[in-house]
Design a protein around this motif. Sequence first.
Motif, PDB file in Angstrom:
ATOM      1  N   MET A   1       0.846  -1.195   0.000  1.00  0.00           N
ATOM      2  CA  MET A   1       0.000   0.000   0.000  1.00  0.00           C
ATOM      3  C   MET A   1       0.886   1.251   0.000  1.00  0.00           C
ATOM      4  SD  MET A   1      -3.018   0.904   2.707  1.00  0.00           S
ATOM      5  CE  MET A   1      -3.869  -0.616   2.266  1.00  0.00           C
ATOM      6  N   ASN A   2       0.616   2.175  -0.908  1.00  0.00           N
ATOM      7  CA  ASN A   2       1.431   3.370  -1.046  1.00  0.00           C
ATOM      8  C   ASN A   2       1.012   4.444  -0.056  1.00  0.00           C
ATOM      9  OD1 ASN A   2       2.782   2.236  -3.275  1.00  0.00           O
ATOM     10  ND2 ASN A   2       1.162   2.940  -4.663  1.00  0.00           N
ATOM     11  N   GLU A   3       1.986   5.288   0.319  1.00  0.00           N
ATOM     12  CA  GLU A   3       1.658   6.444   1.150  1.00  0.00           C
ATOM     13  C   GLU A   3       0.702   7.360   0.388  1.00  0.00           C
ATOM     14  OE1 GLU A   3       2.099   7.531   4.183  1.00  0.00           O
ATOM     15  OE2 GLU A   3       3.073   5.673   4.731  1.00  0.00           O
ATOM     16  N   ALA A   4      -0.187   8.009   1.109  1.00  0.00           N
ATOM     17  CA  ALA A   4      -1.139   8.971   0.546  1.00  0.00           C
ATOM     18  C   ALA A   4      -2.148   8.320  -0.395  1.00  0.00           C
ATOM     19  CB  ALA A   4      -0.406  10.108  -0.166  1.00  0.00           C
ATOM     20  N   GLU A   5      -2.284   7.010  -0.307  1.00  0.00           N
ATOM     21  CA  GLU A   5      -3.282   6.319  -1.123  1.00  0.00           C
ATOM     22  C   GLU A   5      -4.667   6.464  -0.492  1.00  0.00           C
ATOM     23  OE1 GLU A   5      -4.290   1.752  -2.622  1.00  0.00           O
ATOM     24  OE2 GLU A   5      -2.420   2.201  -1.563  1.00  0.00           O
ATOM     25  N   ILE A   6      -5.693   6.619  -1.346  1.00  0.00           N
ATOM     26  CA  ILE A   6      -7.062   6.656  -0.854  1.00  0.00           C
ATOM     27  C   ILE A   6      -7.514   5.226  -0.571  1.00  0.00           C
ATOM     28  CG2 ILE A   6      -9.457   7.204  -1.401  1.00  0.00           C
ATOM     29  CD1 ILE A   6      -8.477   9.484  -3.115  1.00  0.00           C
ATOM     30  N   ILE A   7      -8.027   4.999   0.633  1.00  0.00           N
ATOM     31  CA  ILE A   7      -8.516   3.680   1.024  1.00  0.00           C
ATOM     32  C   ILE A   7      -9.993   3.536   0.669  1.00  0.00           C
ATOM     33  CG2 ILE A   7      -8.746   2.026   2.915  1.00  0.00           C
ATOM     34  CD1 ILE A   7      -5.868   2.836   2.166  1.00  0.00           C
ATOM     35  N   THR A   8     -10.783   4.517   1.045  1.00  0.00           N
ATOM     36  CA  THR A   8     -12.208   4.505   0.717  1.00  0.00           C
ATOM     37  C   THR A   8     -12.661   5.925   0.387  1.00  0.00           C
ATOM     38  OG1 THR A   8     -12.955   4.898   2.992  1.00  0.00           O
ATOM     39  CG2 THR A   8     -12.658   2.599   2.317  1.00  0.00           C
ATOM     40  N   LYS A   9     -13.698   6.022  -0.415  1.00  0.00           N
ATOM     41  CA  LYS A   9     -14.342   7.315  -0.650  1.00  0.00           C
ATOM     42  C   LYS A   9     -15.797   7.079  -1.018  1.00  0.00           C
ATOM     43  CE  LYS A   9     -12.922   7.943  -5.506  1.00  0.00           C
ATOM     44  NZ  LYS A   9     -12.260   8.881  -6.450  1.00  0.00           N
ATOM     45  N   LYS A  10     -16.623   7.998  -0.579  1.00  0.00           N
ATOM     46  CA  LYS A  10     -18.047   7.919  -0.900  1.00  0.00           C
ATOM     47  C   LYS A  10     -18.624   9.325  -0.928  1.00  0.00           C
ATOM     48  CE  LYS A  10     -19.784   7.339   3.863  1.00  0.00           C
ATOM     49  NZ  LYS A  10     -20.632   8.544   3.891  1.00  0.00           N
ATOM     50  N   ASN A  11     -19.626   9.507  -1.775  1.00  0.00           N
ATOM     51  CA  ASN A  11     -20.295  10.797  -1.820  1.00  0.00           C
ATOM     52  C   ASN A  11     -21.034  11.054  -0.512  1.00  0.00           C
ATOM     53  OD1 ASN A  11     -19.379  11.016  -4.411  1.00  0.00           O
ATOM     54  ND2 ASN A  11     -21.379  10.964  -5.390  1.00  0.00           N
ATOM     55  N   VAL A  12     -20.969  12.289  -0.044  1.00  0.00           N
ATOM     56  CA  VAL A  12     -21.734  12.673   1.134  1.00  0.00           C
ATOM     57  C   VAL A  12     -23.203  12.759   0.739  1.00  0.00           C
ATOM     58  CG1 VAL A  12     -22.193  14.534   2.778  1.00  0.00           C
ATOM     59  CG2 VAL A  12     -19.829  13.893   2.246  1.00  0.00           C
ATOM     60  N   GLU A  13     -24.020  11.986   1.393  1.00  0.00           N
ATOM     61  CA  GLU A  13     -25.454  11.977   1.105  1.00  0.00           C
ATOM     62  C   GLU A  13     -26.229  12.396   2.357  1.00  0.00           C
ATOM     63  OE1 GLU A  13     -26.430   8.123  -0.356  1.00  0.00           O
ATOM     64  OE2 GLU A  13     -25.296   8.360  -2.219  1.00  0.00           O
ATOM     65  N   LEU A  14     -27.192  13.285   2.166  1.00  0.00           N
ATOM     66  CA  LEU A  14     -27.949  13.838   3.271  1.00  0.00           C
ATOM     67  C   LEU A  14     -29.442  13.579   3.080  1.00  0.00           C
ATOM     68  CD1 LEU A  14     -26.186  17.330   3.462  1.00  0.00           C
ATOM     69  CD2 LEU A  14     -25.612  15.286   4.773  1.00  0.00           C
ATOM     70  N   SER A  15     -30.202  13.783   4.127  1.00  0.00           N
ATOM     71  CA  SER A  15     -31.651  13.677   4.026  1.00  0.00           C
ATOM     72  C   SER A  15     -32.200  14.876   3.247  1.00  0.00           C
ATOM     73  CB  SER A  15     -32.274  13.648   5.418  1.00  0.00           C
ATOM     74  OG  SER A  15     -32.118  14.914   6.049  1.00  0.00           O
ATOM     75  N   GLN A  16     -33.417  14.781   2.792  1.00  0.00           N
ATOM     76  CA  GLN A  16     -34.035  15.886   2.057  1.00  0.00           C
ATOM     77  C   GLN A  16     -34.104  17.143   2.909  1.00  0.00           C
ATOM     78  OE1 GLN A  16     -37.820  14.544   0.514  1.00  0.00           O
ATOM     79  NE2 GLN A  16     -36.887  13.653  -1.323  1.00  0.00           N
ATOM     80  N   THR A  17     -34.386  16.965   4.180  1.00  0.00           N
ATOM     81  CA  THR A  17     -34.425  18.122   5.080  1.00  0.00           C
ATOM     82  C   THR A  17     -33.060  18.789   5.170  1.00  0.00           C
ATOM     83  OG1 THR A  17     -36.192  17.140   6.409  1.00  0.00           O
ATOM     84  CG2 THR A  17     -34.884  18.878   7.444  1.00  0.00           C
ATOM     85  N   GLN A  18     -32.015  17.984   5.290  1.00  0.00           N
ATOM     86  CA  GLN A  18     -30.654  18.534   5.354  1.00  0.00           C
ATOM     87  C   GLN A  18     -30.275  19.212   4.039  1.00  0.00           C
ATOM     88  OE1 GLN A  18     -28.697  14.843   6.551  1.00  0.00           O
ATOM     89  NE2 GLN A  18     -28.081  15.821   8.482  1.00  0.00           N
ATOM     90  N   GLU A  19     -30.688  18.624   2.922  1.00  0.00           N
ATOM     91  CA  GLU A  19     -30.394  19.226   1.622  1.00  0.00           C
ATOM     92  C   GLU A  19     -31.008  20.619   1.513  1.00  0.00           C
ATOM     93  OE1 GLU A  19     -31.749  16.484  -1.311  1.00  0.00           O
ATOM     94  OE2 GLU A  19     -30.179  14.990  -0.894  1.00  0.00           O
ATOM     95  N   LYS A  20     -32.227  20.760   1.984  1.00  0.00           N
ATOM     96  CA  LYS A  20     -32.885  22.070   1.964  1.00  0.00           C
ATOM     97  C   LYS A  20     -32.148  23.067   2.846  1.00  0.00           C
ATOM     98  CE  LYS A  20     -37.521  20.258   0.958  1.00  0.00           C
ATOM     99  NZ  LYS A  20     -38.900  20.045   1.491  1.00  0.00           N
ATOM    100  N   LEU A  21     -31.641  22.583   3.979  1.00  0.00           N
ATOM    101  CA  LEU A  21     -30.885  23.456   4.877  1.00  0.00           C
ATOM    102  C   LEU A  21     -29.564  23.898   4.241  1.00  0.00           C
ATOM    103  CD1 LEU A  21     -31.465  21.620   8.282  1.00  0.00           C
ATOM    104  CD2 LEU A  21     -32.342  23.882   7.631  1.00  0.00           C
ATOM    105  N   ILE A  22     -28.931  22.997   3.494  1.00  0.00           N
ATOM    106  CA  ILE A  22     -27.696  23.355   2.790  1.00  0.00           C
ATOM    107  C   ILE A  22     -27.973  24.455   1.787  1.00  0.00           C
ATOM    108  CG2 ILE A  22     -25.946  22.539   1.151  1.00  0.00           C
ATOM    109  CD1 ILE A  22     -25.468  21.475   3.936  1.00  0.00           C
ATOM    110  N   ILE A  23     -29.029  24.293   0.995  1.00  0.00           N
ATOM    111  CA  ILE A  23     -29.381  25.282  -0.020  1.00  0.00           C
ATOM    112  C   ILE A  23     -29.729  26.615   0.631  1.00  0.00           C
ATOM    113  CG2 ILE A  23     -31.097  25.871  -1.782  1.00  0.00           C
ATOM    114  CD1 ILE A  23     -31.180  22.834  -2.457  1.00  0.00           C
TER     115      ILE A  23
END
Length: 283
Positions: A1-23
């Motif tokens: 395994m290399n230094e600075a390698e990404i192990i996992t990544k996923k899109n941040v997903e929020l509830s509809q209520t949270q999405e409205k608050l972000i906007i």
Amino acid sequence: MNEAEIITKKNVELSQTQEKLIISGWGAESFNNTVVESIVYMSDGLKVKGYVAYPVKSGKYPSIVWCRGGIGDSGAIDEFNARGMFGKLASWGYVVFAPQYRGNSNSEGIDEFGGSDVNDITNIMEIAKSYPQADTDIWGIEGWSRGGLMTYLMLTKSDKFKAAIILGGISNVRNAVNTPLLFKRIQELSDNSFGLDDFNSLINKRSVINFVQKLNKETPMLIIHGNKDDRVLVKDPIELSTKLLENENIFRLVLLEGGDHFLKTHRNEVDEMRKKWYKKYLG
């Protein structure tokens, strides 16, 4: 395994209520025109958490590393705030890389408050090479509070940055007498002896006021501070600015009247200054 390698990544997903608050809180562009990912990457053999944000529209964009404040899990960025804060910065046309630092948010290792955890910033910059959206020839850096301390330390180690922004940043740890949690954490580090001499030595090594001459002179710094900040006293940037003038660094100091540590009542003004600074120096 290399230094600075990404192990996992996923899109941040929020509830509809949270999405409205972000906007509502950060604007529709921050949500609709950007992607924010939660990642785990390798840093000095440790699994460290962080975030990456970038515009939806394909293209090559300047890169910004964003340094969070706080100590331990106090001040850690949760997914909701990451979606808003980093989405907004990405919506201005940048790719954002934000480490949570080792020892925090279930990351491995120990938070050393400006010790070897500075490498978590260097290493997240390395993973930028795996993002085709990121122009790794153009870098900015931003830090709030403790993140300002981390930013100053990075500016003594690297000449990569074409712009820096520091908000409520710590430049002299000794001045932070009104922040008991900070001093408690530093005392713990001193007691555990992470290869450092003693309490005073540890403070001095983290306070850029003691080694301003090491800062890269080619990086323009925008330093913003509230004059009613009761966590990081306003004398921090004032004392630092005197030394920056003597050292002939490129910088602008803005003291906001009535501003607290979080600059809550100056949010739009601060965002406008940040946006213009990045536009001027990063494009």
